[in-house]
Write a protein that holds these residues in place. Sequence first.
Motif, PDB file in Angstrom:
ATOM      1  N   GLY A 144       0.804  -1.297   0.032  1.00 55.14           N
ATOM      2  CA  GLY A 144      -0.024  -0.119  -0.111  1.00 55.14           C
ATOM      3  C   GLY A 144       0.833   1.211   0.064  1.00 55.14           C
ATOM      4  N   ASP A 145       1.890   1.129  -0.810  1.00 59.82           N
ATOM      5  CA  ASP A 145       2.806   2.324  -0.719  1.00 59.82           C
ATOM      6  C   ASP A 145       2.225   3.204  -1.385  1.00 59.82           C
ATOM      7  N   ASP A 146       2.704   4.636  -1.822  1.00 63.08           N
ATOM      8  CA  ASP A 146       2.147   5.803  -2.279  1.00 63.08           C
ATOM      9  C   ASP A 146       0.503   5.757  -2.408  1.00 63.08           C
ATOM     10  N   LEU A 147      -0.046   5.848  -1.399  1.00 68.44           N
ATOM     11  CA  LEU A 147      -1.526   6.300  -1.057  1.00 68.44           C
ATOM     12  C   LEU A 147      -1.584   7.206   0.018  1.00 68.44           C
ATOM     13  N   ALA A 148      -2.620   7.903  -0.244  1.00 64.14           N
ATOM     14  CA  ALA A 148      -3.083   8.842   1.086  1.00 64.14           C
ATOM     15  C   ALA A 148      -3.767   8.568   2.222  1.00 64.14           C
ATOM     16  N   LEU A 149      -3.491   8.917   3.467  1.00 65.25           N
ATOM     17  CA  LEU A 149      -3.968   8.401   4.385  1.00 65.25           C
ATOM     18  C   LEU A 149      -5.321   7.431   4.653  1.00 65.25           C
ATOM     19  N   GLN A 150      -6.492   8.273   4.008  1.00 68.13           N
ATOM     20  CA  GLN A 150      -7.557   7.577   4.238  1.00 68.13           C
ATOM     21  C   GLN A 150      -7.755   6.368   3.499  1.00 68.13           C
ATOM     22  N   VAL A 151      -7.387   6.319   2.187  1.00 68.22           N
ATOM     23  CA  VAL A 151      -7.325   5.303   1.366  1.00 68.22           C
ATOM     24  C   VAL A 151      -6.403   4.024   1.861  1.00 68.22           C
ATOM     25  N   TRP A 152      -5.368   4.603   2.295  1.00 69.03           N
ATOM     26  CA  TRP A 152      -4.116   3.584   2.716  1.00 69.03           C
ATOM     27  C   TRP A 152      -4.650   2.951   4.001  1.00 69.03           C
ATOM     28  N   LEU A 153      -5.417   3.607   4.919  1.00 69.77           N
ATOM     29  CA  LEU A 153      -5.868   2.908   6.359  1.00 69.77           C
ATOM     30  C   LEU A 153      -7.273   2.149   5.867  1.00 69.77           C
ATOM     31  N   SER A 154      -8.265   2.576   5.154  1.00 64.67           N
ATOM     32  CA  SER A 154      -9.447   1.954   4.957  1.00 64.67           C
ATOM     33  C   SER A 154      -9.457   0.865   3.746  1.00 64.67           C
ATOM     34  N   GLU A 155      -8.327   0.904   2.917  1.00 67.66           N
ATOM     35  CA  GLU A 155      -8.357  -0.215   1.893  1.00 67.66           C
ATOM     36  C   GLU A 155      -7.114  -1.216   1.783  1.00 67.66           C
ATOM     37  N   LYS A 156      -5.975  -0.750   2.669  1.00 64.66           N
ATOM     38  CA  LYS A 156      -4.986  -1.429   2.593  1.00 64.66           C
ATOM     39  C   LYS A 156      -4.725  -2.117   4.142  1.00 64.66           C
ATOM     40  N   MET A 157      -4.548  -0.998   5.099  1.00 64.07           N
ATOM     41  CA  MET A 157      -4.304  -1.535   6.398  1.00 64.07           C
ATOM     42  C   MET A 157      -5.457  -2.263   7.197  1.00 64.07           C
ATOM     43  N   TRP A 158      -6.680  -1.462   7.415  1.00 63.47           N
ATOM     44  CA  TRP A 158      -7.580  -2.239   8.165  1.00 63.47           C
ATOM     45  C   TRP A 158      -8.012  -3.657   7.733  1.00 63.47           C
ATOM     46  N   PRO A 159      -8.309  -4.048   6.570  1.00 68.07           N
ATOM     47  CA  PRO A 159      -8.433  -5.267   5.987  1.00 68.07           C
ATOM     48  C   PRO A 159      -7.421  -6.030   6.437  1.00 68.07           C
ATOM     49  N   ASN A 160      -6.246  -5.834   6.237  1.00 66.87           N
ATOM     50  CA  ASN A 160      -5.142  -6.652   6.619  1.00 66.87           C
ATOM     51  C   ASN A 160      -4.874  -6.879   8.085  1.00 66.87           C
ATOM     52  N   GLU A 161      -5.022  -5.761   8.652  1.00 68.61           N
ATOM     53  CA  GLU A 161      -4.934  -6.064  10.373  1.00 68.61           C
ATOM     54  C   GLU A 161      -6.048  -6.781  10.895  1.00 68.61           C
ATOM     55  N   ALA A 162      -7.068  -6.768  10.315  1.00 70.13           N
ATOM     56  CA  ALA A 162      -8.207  -7.611  10.698  1.00 70.13           C
ATOM     57  C   ALA A 162      -7.972  -9.186  10.911  1.00 70.13           C
ATOM     58  N   LYS A 163      -6.837  -9.464  10.034  1.00 69.62           N
ATOM     59  CA  LYS A 163      -6.497 -10.875  10.068  1.00 69.62           C
ATOM     60  C   LYS A 163      -5.309 -11.262  10.699  1.00 69.62           C
ATOM     61  N   PHE A 164      -4.977 -10.216  11.680  1.00 67.14           N
ATOM     62  CA  PHE A 164      -3.584 -10.194  12.621  1.00 67.14           C
ATOM     63  C   PHE A 164      -4.291 -11.334  13.873  1.00 67.14           C
ATOM     64  N   THR A 165      -3.532 -12.420  14.189  1.00 68.01           N
ATOM     65  CA  THR A 165      -3.698 -12.891  15.320  1.00 68.01           C
ATOM     66  C   THR A 165      -2.880 -12.361  16.478  1.00 68.01           C
ATOM     67  N   ALA A 166      -3.333 -12.709  17.814  1.00 68.39           N
ATOM     68  CA  ALA A 166      -2.269 -12.206  18.652  1.00 68.39           C
ATOM     69  C   ALA A 166      -0.829 -12.724  18.515  1.00 68.39           C
ATOM     70  N   GLU A 167      -0.786 -13.918  17.966  1.00 68.76           N
ATOM     71  CA  GLU A 167       0.622 -14.472  17.857  1.00 68.76           C
ATOM     72  C   GLU A 167       1.190 -13.667  16.768  1.00 68.76           C
ATOM     73  N   ASP A 168       0.543 -13.366  15.716  1.00 70.43           N
ATOM     74  CA  ASP A 168       1.025 -12.523  14.377  1.00 70.43           C
ATOM     75  C   ASP A 168       1.566 -11.174  14.980  1.00 70.43           C
ATOM     76  N   VAL A 169       0.888 -10.664  15.922  1.00 69.55           N
ATOM     77  CA  VAL A 169       1.228  -9.378  16.624  1.00 69.55           C
ATOM     78  C   VAL A 169       2.510  -9.461  17.390  1.00 69.55           C
ATOM     79  N   ARG A 170       2.706 -10.612  18.294  1.00 69.29           N
ATOM     80  CA  ARG A 170       3.717 -10.823  19.043  1.00 69.29           C
ATOM     81  C   ARG A 170       5.100 -10.726  18.130  1.00 69.29           C
ATOM     82  N   CYS A 171       5.016 -11.509  17.067  1.00 67.46           N
ATOM     83  CA  CYS A 171       6.177 -11.819  16.239  1.00 67.46           C
ATOM     84  C   CYS A 171       6.487 -10.600  15.593  1.00 67.46           C
TER      85      CYS A 171
END
Length: 434
Positions: A79-106
Amino acid sequence: MTRLVIENGVFVTGDAVRPVVKGYMAVEGDRITELEEGAYPGQPGESNVQRLDARGKLFMPGWVNTHGHAAMAYLRGYGDDLALQVWLSEKMWPNEAKFTAEDVRCGTLLSIVEMMKGGTTTFVDMYDHMDEVAKAVEESGIRAVLARGVIGLCPPEEQDRKLQEAIRFAREWNGKADGRITTMMSPHAPYTCPPDYIERIVQAAHELDLPIHIHMSETIREVEENVAQYGLRPAAHLEKLGVFGRPCLIAHGVHLTDDEIDILCRYDVRISHNPGSNLKLASGVARVPDLLAAGLLVSLGTDSSASNNNLDMFEEARLAALIHKGVSGDPTAVPATVAFRMGTADGAKSLWLPDTGVLKAGMKADFIGLDNNRPHFYPRTDYVSHIIYSASAGDVTDVWVNGKQTVKNGECLTLDEEKIKAEFQRRYEGIIGR
Ligand SMILES: CSC[C@H]1O[C@@H](n2cnc3c(O)ncnc32)[C@H](O)[C@@H]1O
Ligand SMILES: [Zn+2]
């Protein structure tokens, strides 16, 4: 108790009284006990002293990274080269929703290795699965100020659950890991938390007697939407909700009017300036010279490696020293000494950590050693200038936090870097495929 004496070193202290000491520094337990010019005299019949010859080494306080999201390392280069709102809502949040606790630890462990090897001794983390972050901090030996970031764009039951989790986390971990962990309450931003939710978080911060950390005024769009929705710019909006009635650290503060700067001054609000992230997301350039002139405490943060894309505080300090010159046309806008202070002493003050950020007897032993013999450290003129304008994370050879060595000759002593990288890559592939 063993006494560590680092002798024949150059110490860039961050202390206005004695900015550079060429001599020796003693550490006992978690504190610096002596920092003196000249040769270490030794003590008659001394035992339990570990003497370290630091010829060719330059020491400074460890960097204090006042804003970030460590586990987002998985999304570096995504998600390089995007503005904040698009970057957050289309790239970060959908992927962060998949993170498990173990993913976050690592992911957090990987970022801690990166930060420690690059000379950061304290970092702020606002994220989810914070127990795992706290355990990673405990294991690594680094110092951290942690908050369960809460986004309130969800049904009331989920808001309640997140808030209760944030409260439980903040209460349980404050002062843990030999005092290396402190905690904050963290509504993510005015645009992701409805006003009544922010008020409840503020109330919890009062009850727990904790500071508040929040993203604020990062983009023009966010400011305009705040005005359209609430009739107020973000600073006045958060003032009205009582956020500044608690000790408060805001991340970004890029788009501020003079009136908003006045509000921040009135409440002694601290600002984490994140120049790398603000440039990459095209958010703008914060009015740092004006914030400093107003007497506000401004520190430095990397934000995450998804918007930066590394956690190198040398880079952040250099950017802070350079971009404000470029934008203002004033070469004195942010001098090297100020950039150094923002990344060290003022970072510590911004996090209500009075005992770190400066090398001085009585302070916590949080410091880093750099290979001072590399070509870009010559001539022997102004060490602060070299640190800000010439050095980089790769120059860091040794790191101590709370009196314990965590990096030696460029190798992390407390964490198994190779194992973490292998697990991280495996987990990354799992997350992307999920
Ligand atoms: C609720 S956990 C933290 C949350 O913050 C998001 N985030 C990362 N970088 C930024 C930024 O620059 N502005 C606003 N929000 C950001 C991250 O994706 C997490 O969801
Ligand atoms: Zn952030």
